[in-house]
Design a protein around this motif. Structure first.
Motif, PDB file in Angstrom:
ATOM      1  N   ASN A 168      18.711  56.879  33.363  1.00 35.79           N
ATOM      2  CA  ASN A 168      17.585  55.957  33.261  1.00 35.79           C
ATOM      3  C   ASN A 168      16.327  56.694  33.701  1.00 35.79           C
ATOM      4  OD1 ASN A 168      16.269  53.499  32.771  1.00 35.79           O
ATOM      5  ND2 ASN A 168      17.894  52.334  33.766  1.00 35.79           N
ATOM      6  N   ALA A 169      15.172  56.052  33.576  1.00 33.32           N
ATOM      7  CA  ALA A 169      13.923  56.694  33.993  1.00 33.32           C
ATOM      8  C   ALA A 169      13.935  57.024  35.477  1.00 33.32           C
ATOM      9  CB  ALA A 169      12.741  55.787  33.663  1.00 33.32           C
ATOM     10  N   THR A 170      14.778  56.316  36.242  1.00 30.68           N
ATOM     11  CA  THR A 170      14.897  56.518  37.689  1.00 30.68           C
ATOM     12  C   THR A 170      15.914  57.607  38.042  1.00 30.68           C
ATOM     13  OG1 THR A 170      16.549  54.753  37.718  1.00 30.68           O
ATOM     14  CG2 THR A 170      14.264  54.131  38.202  1.00 30.68           C
ATOM     15  N   TYR A 171      16.451  58.298  37.035  1.00 26.90           N
ATOM     16  CA  TYR A 171      17.469  59.349  37.190  1.00 26.90           C
ATOM     17  C   TYR A 171      18.848  58.784  37.514  1.00 26.90           C
ATOM     18  CZ  TYR A 171      13.829  62.919  36.952  1.00 26.90           C
ATOM     19  OH  TYR A 171      12.803  63.740  36.536  1.00 26.90           O
ATOM     20  N   GLU A 172      19.028  57.491  37.396  1.00 23.44           N
ATOM     21  CA  GLU A 172      20.351  56.886  37.593  1.00 23.44           C
ATOM     22  C   GLU A 172      21.185  57.097  36.330  1.00 23.44           C
ATOM     23  OE1 GLU A 172      22.406  52.454  38.008  1.00 23.44           O
ATOM     24  OE2 GLU A 172      20.249  52.672  37.735  1.00 23.44           O
ATOM     25  N   PRO A 173      22.402  57.651  36.442  1.00 23.14           N
ATOM     26  CA  PRO A 173      23.254  57.810  35.261  1.00 23.14           C
ATOM     27  C   PRO A 173      23.710  56.452  34.747  1.00 23.14           C
ATOM     28  CG  PRO A 173      24.442  58.447  37.252  1.00 23.14           C
ATOM     29  CD  PRO A 173      23.029  58.187  37.669  1.00 23.14           C
ATOM     30  N   ILE A 174      23.498  56.200  33.460  1.00 22.32           N
ATOM     31  CA  ILE A 174      23.810  54.876  32.923  1.00 22.32           C
ATOM     32  C   ILE A 174      24.729  54.911  31.710  1.00 22.32           C
ATOM     33  CG2 ILE A 174      21.735  53.727  33.779  1.00 22.32           C
ATOM     34  CD1 ILE A 174      20.474  54.163  31.027  1.00 22.32           C
ATOM     35  N   ALA A 234      16.946  73.202   8.276  1.00 24.61           N
ATOM     36  CA  ALA A 234      16.429  74.144   7.278  1.00 24.61           C
ATOM     37  C   ALA A 234      15.254  74.946   7.821  1.00 24.61           C
ATOM     38  CB  ALA A 234      16.012  73.385   6.024  1.00 24.61           C
ATOM     39  N   ALA A 235      14.467  74.334   8.720  1.00 24.67           N
ATOM     40  CA  ALA A 235      13.239  74.994   9.167  1.00 24.67           C
ATOM     41  C   ALA A 235      13.152  75.235  10.667  1.00 24.67           C
ATOM     42  CB  ALA A 235      12.025  74.175   8.713  1.00 24.67           C
ATOM     43  N   HIS A 236      14.033  74.588  11.460  1.00 23.51           N
ATOM     44  CA  HIS A 236      13.877  74.667  12.906  1.00 23.51           C
ATOM     45  C   HIS A 236      15.207  74.924  13.605  1.00 23.51           C
ATOM     46  CE1 HIS A 236      10.405  72.177  11.571  1.00 23.51           C
ATOM     47  NE2 HIS A 236       9.764  72.884  12.477  1.00 23.51           N
ATOM     48  N   ALA A 237      15.112  75.481  14.805  1.00 17.37           N
ATOM     49  CA  ALA A 237      16.257  75.598  15.711  1.00 17.37           C
ATOM     50  C   ALA A 237      16.058  74.594  16.832  1.00 17.37           C
ATOM     51  CB  ALA A 237      16.351  77.013  16.269  1.00 17.37           C
ATOM     52  N   HIS A 238      17.108  73.861  17.170  1.00 16.34           N
ATOM     53  CA  HIS A 238      17.020  72.821  18.200  1.00 16.34           C
ATOM     54  C   HIS A 238      18.006  73.142  19.311  1.00 16.34           C
ATOM     55  CE1 HIS A 238      14.795  70.163  15.362  1.00 16.34           C
ATOM     56  NE2 HIS A 238      15.600  70.718  14.470  1.00 16.34           N
ATOM     57  N   LYS A 239      17.531  73.223  20.536  1.00 10.85           N
ATOM     58  CA  LYS A 239      18.435  73.402  21.664  1.00 10.85           C
ATOM     59  C   LYS A 239      19.221  72.113  21.894  1.00 10.85           C
ATOM     60  CE  LYS A 239      16.075  77.063  24.202  1.00 10.85           C
ATOM     61  NZ  LYS A 239      15.549  77.506  25.521  1.00 10.85           N
ATOM     62  N   VAL A 240      20.456  72.275  22.310  1.00  7.52           N
ATOM     63  CA  VAL A 240      21.358  71.135  22.480  1.00  7.52           C
ATOM     64  C   VAL A 240      21.283  70.624  23.917  1.00  7.52           C
ATOM     65  CG1 VAL A 240      23.772  70.395  22.423  1.00  7.52           C
ATOM     66  CG2 VAL A 240      22.895  71.963  20.678  1.00  7.52           C
ATOM     67  N   PRO A 241      20.992  69.327  24.112  1.00  2.86           N
ATOM     68  CA  PRO A 241      20.898  68.789  25.472  1.00  2.86           C
ATOM     69  C   PRO A 241      22.262  68.536  26.089  1.00  2.86           C
ATOM     70  CG  PRO A 241      20.537  67.035  23.893  1.00  2.86           C
ATOM     71  CD  PRO A 241      20.658  68.309  23.095  1.00  2.86           C
ATOM     72  N   SER A 242      22.328  68.662  27.405  1.00  4.09           N
ATOM     73  CA  SER A 242      23.517  68.281  28.170  1.00  4.09           C
ATOM     74  C   SER A 242      23.249  67.005  28.960  1.00  4.09           C
ATOM     75  CB  SER A 242      23.912  69.401  29.126  1.00  4.09           C
ATOM     76  OG  SER A 242      24.969  68.999  29.965  1.00  4.09           O
ATOM     77  N   VAL A 243      21.992  66.845  29.433  1.00  3.94           N
ATOM     78  CA  VAL A 243      21.556  65.644  30.161  1.00  3.94           C
ATOM     79  C   VAL A 243      20.197  65.246  29.615  1.00  3.94           C
ATOM     80  CG1 VAL A 243      20.969  64.649  32.409  1.00  3.94           C
ATOM     81  CG2 VAL A 243      22.766  66.393  32.255  1.00  3.94           C
ATOM     82  N   ILE A 244      20.030  63.958  29.293  1.00  7.35           N
ATOM     83  CA  ILE A 244      18.726  63.455  28.881  1.00  7.35           C
ATOM     84  C   ILE A 244      18.310  62.307  29.800  1.00  7.35           C
ATOM     85  CG2 ILE A 244      19.026  64.106  26.461  1.00  7.35           C
ATOM     86  CD1 ILE A 244      19.536  61.126  25.848  1.00  7.35           C
ATOM     87  N   ARG A 245      16.997  62.073  29.870  1.00  2.00           N
ATOM     88  CA  ARG A 245      16.473  60.972  30.697  1.00  2.00           C
ATOM     89  C   ARG A 245      15.554  60.113  29.846  1.00  2.00           C
ATOM     90  NH1 ARG A 245      11.907  60.147  34.000  1.00  2.00           N
ATOM     91  NH2 ARG A 245      11.168  62.269  33.542  1.00  2.00           N
ATOM     92  N   LEU A 246      15.763  58.794  29.926  1.00  3.35           N
ATOM     93  CA  LEU A 246      14.896  57.859  29.214  1.00  3.35           C
ATOM     94  C   LEU A 246      13.506  57.890  29.836  1.00  3.35           C
ATOM     95  CD1 LEU A 246      17.317  54.806  28.850  1.00  3.35           C
ATOM     96  CD2 LEU A 246      16.964  56.709  27.262  1.00  3.35           C
ATOM     97  N   LEU A 247      12.472  57.804  29.022  1.00  5.46           N
ATOM     98  CA  LEU A 247      11.104  57.901  29.518  1.00  5.46           C
ATOM     99  C   LEU A 247      10.579  56.574  30.061  1.00  5.46           C
ATOM    100  CD1 LEU A 247       9.570  60.236  26.797  1.00  5.46           C
ATOM    101  CD2 LEU A 247      10.526  60.831  29.032  1.00  5.46           C
ATOM    102  N   ALA A 248      11.215  55.480  29.692  1.00  4.71           N
ATOM    103  CA  ALA A 248      10.850  54.160  30.217  1.00  4.71           C
ATOM    104  C   ALA A 248      12.101  53.512  30.799  1.00  4.71           C
ATOM    105  CB  ALA A 248      10.253  53.277  29.128  1.00  4.71           C
ATOM    106  N   TYR A 249      11.955  52.783  31.891  1.00  6.13           N
ATOM    107  CA  TYR A 249      13.104  52.156  32.554  1.00  6.13           C
ATOM    108  C   TYR A 249      13.722  51.105  31.650  1.00  6.13           C
ATOM    109  CZ  TYR A 249      15.951  49.574  35.868  1.00  6.13           C
ATOM    110  OH  TYR A 249      17.000  48.952  36.494  1.00  6.13           O
ATOM    111  N   ARG A 250      15.026  51.123  31.559  1.00  6.55           N
ATOM    112  CA  ARG A 250      15.765  50.126  30.776  1.00  6.55           C
ATOM    113  C   ARG A 250      16.658  49.299  31.688  1.00  6.55           C
ATOM    114  NH1 ARG A 250      12.143  51.507  27.282  1.00  6.55           N
ATOM    115  NH2 ARG A 250      12.722  53.015  25.662  1.00  6.55           N
TER     116      ARG A 250
END
Length: 209
Positions: free
Chosen positions: A49-55, A85-101
């Motif tokens: 979550n935006a608060t760094y709580e794993p959800i 076709a045009a870009h390389a994307h790094k693969v995430p292991s942990v993501i964080r929501l930018l707004a609290y849910r």
């Protein structure tokens, strides 16, 4: 992303961790990412979550869609990359929501995806791990015997064990359940997070509960 009648986000709105999940968002990411990296796109990603709580735990495919939409940002990355076709994307292991849910503290919806997630893509009779495409759902008590489609009566099962069991109970077929099936609750989600966190050191500092 969908919300309930009160404008609250549900766990499913953040995407499910089950391999093989589909839908408009999944289809979009499939067009962006080379199909040759399909297995990598199903790797688990921890959602904070935006608060760094794993959800939640979702798949790389869904996590990258959330990032592309500007809903989430990566906190930890894998070493691997996927290429369009045009870009390389790094693969995430942990993501964080930018707004609290607000996440309702309730059981997940009963579905094939969530049954496979609860059972960790493991056949509950031979205890082997399979891709989601090689698993089906088995009624522990067959429907012909009055068995219902509930959390307590549905388990992940490979096709071989499903055929061996047939229209019988496990005891009649000489099979034994790996574990008693239970509903998928918040407690179950946290157990899965801890389990995967032991394999991915990037998760550990966020699993503080």
């Amino acid at each position: 992303m969908s919300v309930d009648s009160r404008g609250r986000y549900t766990p499913e709105a953040l995407g499910e961790a089950t391999p093989g999940s589909e839908g408009p968002a999944g289809s979009r990411s499939h067009n962006l990412i080379s199909p040759r990296r399909a297995s990598l796109m199903q790797e688990p990603v921890l959602v904070l979550n935006a608060t760094y709580e794993p959800i939640n735990v979702t798949a790389v495919r869904r996590a990258m869609v959330l990032m592309l939409k500007g809903v989430a940002q990566a906190e930890e990355m894998h070493n691997a990359e996927v290429h369009s076709a045009a870009h390389a994307h790094k693969v995430p292991s942990v993501i964080r929501l930018l707004a609290y849910r607000h996440i309702p503290q309730q059981s997940r919806a009963l579905s094939r995806k969530n049954i496979l997630l609860r059972d960790r893509n493991t056949c509950q009779f031979c205890v082997r791990v399979f891709p989601s495409s090689e698993l089906t759902l088995d009624h522990v008590v067959p429907r012909s015997r009055g068995g219902r489609s509930t959390w307590e009566n549905l388990v992940a099962c490979c096709y071989r064990c499903n055929n061996n069991k047939g229209d019988r109970t496990p005891e009649e077929a000489g099979l034994k359940l790996a574990r008693r099936p239970r509903p998928f609750t918040l407690h179950t989600s946290r157990q899965l997070m801890r389990l995967i966190g032991h394999r991915d050191e990037r998760w550990r500092k966020y699993l503080f509960y």
